[in-house]
Design an enzyme around this catalytic site. Structure first.
Site, mmCIF file in Angstrom:
data_model
loop_
_atom_site.group_PDB
_atom_site.id
_atom_site.type_symbol
_atom_site.label_atom_id
_atom_site.label_comp_id
_atom_site.label_asym_id
_atom_site.label_seq_id
_atom_site.Cartn_x
_atom_site.Cartn_y
_atom_site.Cartn_z
ATOM 1 C CD GLU A 1 -5.920 -8.651 4.610
ATOM 2 O OE1 GLU A 1 -7.104 -8.372 4.838
ATOM 3 O OE2 GLU A 1 -5.392 -8.508 3.501
HETATM 4 C C1 FAD Z 1 4.308 -3.855 2.843
HETATM 5 C C2 FAD Z 1 2.872 -3.673 2.516
HETATM 6 C C3 FAD Z 1 2.199 -4.657 1.809
HETATM 7 C C4 FAD Z 1 0.862 -4.481 1.473
HETATM 8 N N1 FAD Z 1 0.225 -5.422 0.707
HETATM 9 C C5 FAD Z 1 -0.998 -5.152 0.201
HETATM 10 C C6 FAD Z 1 -1.603 -6.008 -0.764
HETATM 11 O O1 FAD Z 1 -1.051 -7.044 -1.134
HETATM 12 N N2 FAD Z 1 -2.805 -5.661 -1.270
HETATM 13 C C7 FAD Z 1 -3.443 -4.523 -0.895
HETATM 14 O O2 FAD Z 1 -4.518 -4.269 -1.401
HETATM 15 N N3 FAD Z 1 -2.914 -3.696 0.030
HETATM 16 C C8 FAD Z 1 -1.709 -3.980 0.581
HETATM 17 N N4 FAD Z 1 -1.140 -3.138 1.497
HETATM 18 C C9 FAD Z 1 -1.879 -1.991 1.958
HETATM 19 C C10 FAD Z 1 -2.323 -2.135 3.416
HETATM 20 O O3 FAD Z 1 -3.331 -3.113 3.509
HETATM 21 C C11 FAD Z 1 -2.737 -0.762 3.937
HETATM 22 O O4 FAD Z 1 -1.538 -0.006 4.080
HETATM 23 C C12 FAD Z 1 -3.490 -0.838 5.239
HETATM 24 O O5 FAD Z 1 -4.756 -1.430 5.057
HETATM 25 C C13 FAD Z 1 -3.687 0.529 5.889
HETATM 26 O O6 FAD Z 1 -4.147 1.476 4.966
HETATM 27 P P1 FAD Z 1 -3.370 2.862 4.821
HETATM 28 O O7 FAD Z 1 -1.923 2.575 4.662
HETATM 29 O O8 FAD Z 1 -4.019 3.673 3.775
HETATM 30 O O9 FAD Z 1 -3.532 3.559 6.228
HETATM 31 P P2 FAD Z 1 -4.772 4.474 6.660
HETATM 32 O O10 FAD Z 1 -6.037 3.835 6.254
HETATM 33 O O11 FAD Z 1 -4.517 5.868 6.225
HETATM 34 O O12 FAD Z 1 -4.662 4.364 8.248
HETATM 35 C C14 FAD Z 1 -3.743 5.184 9.007
HETATM 36 C C15 FAD Z 1 -4.116 5.044 10.499
HETATM 37 O O13 FAD Z 1 -5.464 5.483 10.715
HETATM 38 C C16 FAD Z 1 -6.228 4.450 11.330
HETATM 39 N N5 FAD Z 1 -7.590 4.451 10.790
HETATM 40 C C17 FAD Z 1 -7.974 4.585 9.505
HETATM 41 N N6 FAD Z 1 -9.320 4.526 9.398
HETATM 42 C C18 FAD Z 1 -9.799 4.333 10.651
HETATM 43 C C19 FAD Z 1 -11.109 4.178 11.210
HETATM 44 N N7 FAD Z 1 -12.188 4.192 10.444
HETATM 45 N N8 FAD Z 1 -11.221 3.982 12.551
HETATM 46 C C20 FAD Z 1 -10.139 3.961 13.330
HETATM 47 N N9 FAD Z 1 -8.863 4.115 12.862
HETATM 48 C C21 FAD Z 1 -8.705 4.294 11.533
HETATM 49 C C22 FAD Z 1 -5.500 3.160 11.016
HETATM 50 O O14 FAD Z 1 -5.737 2.168 12.004
HETATM 51 C C23 FAD Z 1 -4.044 3.600 10.987
HETATM 52 O O15 FAD Z 1 -3.491 3.577 12.279
HETATM 53 C C24 FAD Z 1 0.189 -3.307 1.881
HETATM 54 C C25 FAD Z 1 0.869 -2.332 2.606
HETATM 55 C C26 FAD Z 1 2.195 -2.487 2.914
HETATM 56 C C27 FAD Z 1 2.910 -1.389 3.660
#
Ligand code: FAD
Length: 595
Positions: free
Chosen positions: A437
């Site tokens: 989230e």
């Molecule tokens: C158990 C679980 C349940 C989930 N449930 C759902 C769900 O129900 N529906 C759904 O749609 N998604 C869901 N997600 C996905 C979740 O919302 C994402 O994993 C989360 O938003 C982060 O995206 P990412 O994993 O691609 O990380 P990334 O976007 O790759 O981020 C990696 C790191 O980079 C940083 N970062 C990225 N972009 C920026 C920026 N512009 N500025 C500064 N820092 C940045 C982040 O803060 C983080 O520390 C779930 C994930 C998990 C693990």
């Protein structure tokens, strides 16, 4: 392993003394939410959480879920426990009577949600997401979709999910690729979503997926994203369930915590395309989805509070039983709760939990005002406050939850590190909260970018002003709270300086907002937590003037806990302030290849 007991006295104190349920009761829409009725709800929710959902917490952790034949299989007992949740009427607590809801304030529902999340964090995600989907549909769907879907979702017969994430689109949703093609009176969706929480299960009759997708001629970026409703089972015109839609759970993730929450890869349109219905206008889907995302952000903040409370209860109970060493003033060998350092850890946990609860419930009361007050200026004040505080509720509270869950292990020593004791599960379960989230970094960027720089610091100024208005109450409460007053207002002044520094320096250096963001958010959370603790101390000192003898200990403890927060937690705000205002050179100065 200790059971979960809802901290009802603490919850009632915040609901009545800090979040002002009595003010909400003056709104016609909440006239029936009387103290007696709310109390009965809390008692019954506490019983339900303790008896039905809490015992399944370890079962869910140990068994986890699996996907067989594109269907999620849940741990033992979950289907029955969900049925009891539905039969108890819990899903409909805060929703509009127009759709069969009970129409209680969101404040009351937040307290109930805390209980369910403490009892079983992985399970309670399911109703939390359904609630967000209901709000998004209520705000943006056509009347026809609302009539067809909302009564079943409000009753809990159907659940909801949020389908945003794709392999290349995590924090950055502008690159969502899932396609939606018009097909008569509906659309057809093709694409894969990953990490979808409660994406599939058999405990509800239907699952309503809210899906972000792109139309064929959509512009690039966030301006080309639309929101769709995709039911697992199609709904016939008479409301009965029809054919299975073309949407299936492909596989599940094996993860660190929340093992009982299915986190699944969802395939939309392996065949002819999943039948979908547009919610809101074409290409304006992200704005609609933000209704659900904001609900979920506050919900995840409450998850942080809830898992912290559960970890605290376990640590506190252990500390009262474990005998180790000797302690000043204790005859013979002492239980570890008598050691000053164990007390320090328990008080770090307890004081931050109380601060988080007050911040979250106060914000929930603002939500009720924003949506139901007759007074336009009150609605606008409450809306601005929610917008400002929501990233803090999500970001700061879930970061604090990491510390509290970790201390929950530490207080129990080696026992805490062993799975059987239960602290390890809370520690593992809590870890997701700063990630999904919107990560902590993304919340903080929202706070500094949209919420502070975006309105030139106006909402922040209003908050600072309201915090300073507590001065008169602290003064009226007498000399006992003078120490708190000095510490609190020094930190309020410091927060004002940090916001001013941001407003002054961000225009000259594009790296400043990103470099300052998390520290400024943590500073703000720590300070508004302190403000709420000071409000609690004022309320407690008033109560002490007329309370029954048996209540005195509770109110005395509120004042001591507020003092502990001011002396041990609030000083952290200064470190955050210094880091927030350090500029971007030290953050960005090391070339990426040297990291
Ligand atoms: C158990 C679980 C349940 C989930 N449930 C759902 C769900 O129900 N529906 C759904 O749609 N998604 C869901 N997600 C996905 C979740 O919302 C994402 O994993 C989360 O938003 C982060 O995206 P990412 O994993 O691609 O990380 P990334 O976007 O790759 O981020 C990696 C790191 O980079 C940083 N970062 C990225 N972009 C920026 C920026 N512009 N500025 C500064 N820092 C940045 C982040 O803060 C983080 O520390 C779930 C994930 C998990 C693990």
């Amino acid at each position: 392993m200790a059971d979960y007991d809802a901290p009802l006295q603490d919850m009632r104190f915040v609901v009545h003394e800090l979040a002002a349920l009595d003010e909400l009761q003056k709104l016609p829409v909440f006239a029936e939410a009387t103290d007696d009725l709310v109390d009965q709800i809390f008692e019954e929710a506490a019983r339900f959480a303790h008896d039905i959902w809490s015992p399944l917490n370890v079962v869910g952790d140990e068994q986890g879920i699996r996907v067989e034949d594109k269907t999620v299989i849940l741990p033992d007992g979950f289907a029955e426990a969900y049925q009891q949740y539905v039969e108890g009427g819990w899903p409909s607590l805060e929703f509009s009577p127009d759709y069969g809801g009970m129409g209680f304030p969101g404040l009351v529902a937040s307290a109930v949600s805390e209980m369910l999340q403490s009892a079983n964090l992985a399970f309670a995600l399911c109703p939390m997401l359904t609630g967000g989907a209901i709000q998004a549909l209520d705000a943006h769907a056509s009347d026809e979709l609302k009539q067809q879907y909302l009564p079943h979702m409000v009753s809990g017969a159907w659940t909801g999910t949020m389908c945003l994430t794709e392999p290349q689109a995590g924090s950055d949703l502008s690159v969502v690729k899932t396609r939606a093609v018009p097909d008569g009176d509906h659309y057809r969706i093709n694409g894969t979503k990953i990490f979808i929480t409660w994406g599939d299960q058999e405990i509800s009759e239907n699952i309503i997926h809210l899906v972000l997708a792109r139309l064929p001629d959509a512009p690039e970026g966030v301006r080309g994203i639309s929101l769709f409703l995709v039911p697992k089972y199609l709904v016939n015109p008479d409301g009965s369930l029809g054919d299975r839609n073309d949407v299936f759970a492909e596989s599940t993730e094996h993860k660190l915590g929340i093992h009982a929450s299915p986190t699944v890869v969802m395939n939309f349109g392996d065949g002819d395309g999943a039948i979908a219905y547009l919610v809101g206008e074409e290409n304006k889907g992200l704005a609609c989805m933000f209704t659900m995302m904001n609900h979920a952000r506050v919900g995840v903040g409450i998850q942080g509070l809830a898992v912290a409370e559960r970890a605290y209860q376990l640590a506190r109970d252990h500390a009262k039983e474990r005998v180790q060493g000797v302690a000043p003033g204790v005859k013979g060998r002492a239980t570890i709760v008598h050691h000053a350092d164990v007390r320090r850890m328990l008080m770090i946990m307890k004081s931050q939990i109380e601060a988080m609860r007050a911040v979250a419930y106060d914000s929930a009361a603002d939500w009720d005002i924003a949506h139901h007050s007759d007074d336009a200026s009150e609605r606008s004040r409450a809306n601005a406050r929610i917008a400002l505080v929501t990233p803090v509720v999500k970001g700061w509270m879930t970061e604090v939850a990491q510390e509290v869950a970790s201390l929950g292990v530490q207080v129990q020593g080696g026992t805490g590190y062993v799975e059987e004791a239960g602290a390890a599960q809370h520690f593992r379960d809590a870890r997701i909260l700063t990630i999904y989230e919107g990560t902590t970094g993304i919340q903080a960027m929202d706070l500094v970018g949209r919420k502070i720089l975006g309105d030139s610091g106006k909402a922040m100024q209003d908050l600072l002003q309201e915090m300073r208005a507590l001065d008169a109450d602290l003064e009226a409460a007498g000399t006992g709270l003078g120490h708190l007053r000095d510490l609190l207002f020094a930190s309020v002044d410091e927060l004002e300086r940090s916001a001013a520094w941001l407003l002054q320096n961000a225009p000259d250096d594009p790296q400043v907002p990103g470099a300052a963001a998390v520290n400024l958010m943590m500073q703000m959370g720590t300070v508004i937590g302190g403000w709420q603790m000071a409000r609690a101390a004022v309320a407690a000192s008033r109560k002490l003037a007329s309370c029954e003898d048996h209540e005195q200990g509770f109110y005395d403890a509120k004042i001591v806990t507020a003092r502990f927060y001011m002396e041990h937690v609030l000083p952290r705000a200064t470190s955050y302030a210094r880091a927030a205002c350090a500029g971007s050179e030290s953050t960005m100065g090391v070339p990426a290849e040297m990291l």
